[in-house]
Design a protein around this motif. Structure first.
Motif, PDB file in Angstrom:
ATOM      1  N   LEU A 117       0.830  -1.224  -0.082  1.00 17.17           N
ATOM      2  CA  LEU A 117       0.163  -0.189   0.001  1.00 17.17           C
ATOM      3  C   LEU A 117       0.791   1.362   0.095  1.00 17.17           C
ATOM      4  O   LEU A 117       0.301   2.309  -0.452  1.00 17.17           O
ATOM      5  CB  LEU A 117      -0.776   0.022   1.145  1.00 17.17           C
ATOM      6  N   ARG A 118       2.082   1.066   0.491  1.00 15.75           N
ATOM      7  CA  ARG A 118       3.241   2.231   0.445  1.00 15.75           C
ATOM      8  C   ARG A 118       3.340   2.766  -0.877  1.00 15.75           C
ATOM      9  O   ARG A 118       3.207   3.838  -1.411  1.00 15.75           O
ATOM     10  CB  ARG A 118       4.297   1.930   1.086  1.00 15.75           C
ATOM     11  N   PHE A 119       3.378   1.649  -1.801  1.00 15.42           N
ATOM     12  CA  PHE A 119       3.705   2.045  -3.321  1.00 15.42           C
ATOM     13  C   PHE A 119       2.320   2.569  -3.974  1.00 15.42           C
ATOM     14  O   PHE A 119       2.101   3.539  -4.955  1.00 15.42           O
ATOM     15  CB  PHE A 119       3.661   0.775  -4.206  1.00 15.42           C
ATOM     16  N   THR A 120       1.108   2.072  -3.417  1.00 16.38           N
ATOM     17  CA  THR A 120       0.023   2.750  -3.877  1.00 16.38           C
ATOM     18  C   THR A 120      -0.308   4.357  -3.529  1.00 16.38           C
ATOM     19  O   THR A 120      -0.570   4.982  -4.416  1.00 16.38           O
ATOM     20  CB  THR A 120      -1.348   2.076  -3.181  1.00 16.38           C
ATOM     21  N   ASP A 121       0.390   4.806  -2.293  1.00 18.19           N
ATOM     22  CA  ASP A 121       0.237   6.160  -1.902  1.00 18.19           C
ATOM     23  C   ASP A 121       1.130   6.941  -2.893  1.00 18.19           C
ATOM     24  O   ASP A 121       0.981   8.213  -3.323  1.00 18.19           O
ATOM     25  CB  ASP A 121       0.814   6.296  -0.568  1.00 18.19           C
ATOM     26  N   PHE A 123       1.911   5.917  -5.978  1.00 21.59           N
ATOM     27  CA  PHE A 123       1.524   5.943  -7.334  1.00 21.59           C
ATOM     28  C   PHE A 123       0.328   7.162  -7.385  1.00 21.59           C
ATOM     29  O   PHE A 123       0.191   8.022  -8.497  1.00 21.59           O
ATOM     30  CB  PHE A 123       0.939   4.882  -7.901  1.00 21.59           C
ATOM     31  N   GLY A 124      -0.417   7.125  -6.150  1.00 19.93           N
ATOM     32  CA  GLY A 124      -1.608   8.232  -6.117  1.00 19.93           C
ATOM     33  C   GLY A 124      -0.959   9.612  -5.912  1.00 19.93           C
ATOM     34  O   GLY A 124      -1.263  10.487  -6.986  1.00 19.93           O
ATOM     35  N   GLU A 125       0.137   9.846  -5.551  1.00 23.70           N
ATOM     36  CA  GLU A 125       0.710  11.155  -5.545  1.00 23.70           C
ATOM     37  C   GLU A 125       1.448  11.641  -6.889  1.00 23.70           C
ATOM     38  O   GLU A 125       1.412  12.685  -7.226  1.00 23.70           O
ATOM     39  CB  GLU A 125       1.969  11.304  -4.367  1.00 23.70           C
ATOM     40  N   GLN A 126       1.721  10.580  -7.673  1.00 19.71           N
ATOM     41  CA  GLN A 126       2.338  10.758  -8.964  1.00 19.71           C
ATOM     42  C   GLN A 126       1.139  10.943 -10.247  1.00 19.71           C
ATOM     43  O   GLN A 126       1.528  11.370 -11.388  1.00 19.71           O
ATOM     44  CB  GLN A 126       3.198   9.754  -9.504  1.00 19.71           C
ATOM     45  N   GLY A 127      -0.059  10.476  -9.630  1.00 22.22           N
ATOM     46  CA  GLY A 127      -1.063  10.291 -10.553  1.00 22.22           C
ATOM     47  C   GLY A 127      -0.994   9.435 -11.522  1.00 22.22           C
ATOM     48  O   GLY A 127      -1.548   9.278 -12.669  1.00 22.22           O
ATOM     49  N   ASN A 128      -0.275   8.367 -11.041  1.00 18.27           N
ATOM     50  CA  ASN A 128      -0.080   6.948 -11.717  1.00 18.27           C
ATOM     51  C   ASN A 128      -1.317   6.204 -11.359  1.00 18.27           C
ATOM     52  O   ASN A 128      -1.413   5.340 -10.674  1.00 18.27           O
ATOM     53  CB  ASN A 128       1.131   6.669 -11.534  1.00 18.27           C
ATOM     54  N   TYR A 129      -2.316   6.185 -12.301  1.00 17.46           N
ATOM     55  CA  TYR A 129      -3.599   5.534 -12.191  1.00 17.46           C
ATOM     56  C   TYR A 129      -3.205   4.045 -12.334  1.00 17.46           C
ATOM     57  O   TYR A 129      -3.651   3.161 -11.696  1.00 17.46           O
ATOM     58  CB  TYR A 129      -4.669   5.955 -13.266  1.00 17.46           C
ATOM     59  N   VAL A 133      -4.219   0.826  -9.773  1.00 15.60           N
ATOM     60  CA  VAL A 133      -4.839  -0.247 -10.222  1.00 15.60           C
ATOM     61  C   VAL A 133      -3.960  -1.585  -9.740  1.00 15.60           C
ATOM     62  O   VAL A 133      -4.625  -2.687  -9.355  1.00 15.60           O
ATOM     63  CB  VAL A 133      -5.495  -0.175 -11.438  1.00 15.60           C
ATOM     64  N   ALA A 134      -2.803  -1.528 -10.573  1.00 19.80           N
ATOM     65  CA  ALA A 134      -1.929  -2.583 -10.077  1.00 19.80           C
ATOM     66  C   ALA A 134      -1.748  -3.277  -8.663  1.00 19.80           C
ATOM     67  O   ALA A 134      -1.822  -4.470  -8.629  1.00 19.80           O
ATOM     68  CB  ALA A 134      -0.747  -2.456 -11.049  1.00 19.80           C
ATOM     69  N   THR A 135      -1.415  -2.204  -7.942  1.00 19.09           N
ATOM     70  CA  THR A 135      -1.394  -2.654  -6.614  1.00 19.09           C
ATOM     71  C   THR A 135      -2.466  -3.304  -5.927  1.00 19.09           C
ATOM     72  O   THR A 135      -2.627  -4.031  -5.278  1.00 19.09           O
ATOM     73  CB  THR A 135      -0.763  -1.425  -5.724  1.00 19.09           C
TER      74      THR A 135
END
Length: 259
Positions: A117-121, A123-129, A133-135
């Motif tokens: 979930l840290r990677f999800t955060d 990706f969210g900050e980077q706007g990487n949709y 979704v992948a995480t």
């Protein structure tokens, strides 16, 4: 081996349903008949599934409460009960301990999910949709694979040992479980009523009780009457309801524009 793989896939299907939306295929009333079909005893699967559904009726996640793992507990308990020829009593005795063990293993595995979930955060900050979704899918698939492995290994390695364990259980305990099975409908509905019963619903509850206990209306008849009451009470049968709502919406929009 093949039966163990198929039963493991049944558990995986139960959890994968969450990835596709809340389809409620994770409940014992759906999974147990599939296990019975695999093991060649669909009737036993239906009976055990209905009984375990009542047993786990209150096992739903509300707030911070994490319920026992109904998928692994219901699937493995059904598989052991049918393969050993022990019936519903054994399934009831095994379901909750297995579900609690699976819950404990799941809580331990959630530590690794928190790392993902840290990677999800990020990706969210980077706007990487796509990264978000992948995480999401990685965590979901890990959960699916965990349940598959637990059920597959549990049935493949433990079927013979479980048969000896059930044979060693005193008959008085088995009879006690049989008696407890008769109380499960009342217990399950009591747990459900604690969550949903209020002053507005109480009259309908007693109406159904009177229809069934004193007038002798079958359960199906009571259910049909309840459906009719819902349709009438919420005005689903009014053909002008949609038109009225649309016209009110137009009027409200016009008022807002004028304001």
């Amino acid at each position: 081996m093949l039966e163990a793989i198929l039963i493991g896939l049944v558990a995986a299907l139960g959890k994968f349903g969450d990835q596709l939306g809340s389809l409620y295929i994770n409940r014992p009333i759906v999974l147990a008949p599939l296990v019975g079909l695999i093991l060649g005893d669909l009737e036993a699967g239906l009976v055990i599934g209905a009984t375990l559904e009542l047993f786990f009726m209150g096992a739903v996640s509300i707030g911070a409460y994490v319920p026992p793992d109904v998928i692994v507990g219901g699937t493995l308990a059904t598989a052991f009960a049918i393969s050993t020829g022990s019936g519903t009593e054994a399934a009831i005795a095994l379901a909750m301990p297995i579900a609690l063990i699976s819950l404990a293993i799941g809580n331990f595995c959630n530590i690794f999910n928190s790392i993902i979930l840290r990677f999800t955060d990020k990706f969210g900050e980077q706007g990487n949709y796509r990264g978000v979704v992948a995480t999401h899918w990685i965590i979901g698939l890990l959960t699916v694979v965990r349940r598959f492995l637990l059920v597959f290994l549990g049935f493949y390695l433990g079927a013979s040992q479980m048969s000896g364990f059930i044979d060693a259980v005193p008959e008085v305990i088995i009879k006690g479980m049989d008696a407890a099975a008769g109380l499960l409908p009342a217990l399950g509905f009591a747990m459900l009523m604690r969550m949903i019963l209020n002053k507005q619903l109480t009259p309908y509850y007693f109406l159904g009780f009177v229809l069934s206990a004193y007038i002798g209306v079958p359960i199906l008849g009571v259910a049909i009457m309840g459906t009719v009451l819902v349709l009438v009470k919420f005005d689903f049968l009014n053909p002008n309801k949609a038109k009225l709502a649309t016209s009110e919406g137009v009027i409200q929009e016009e008022d807002d524009n004028e304001f």
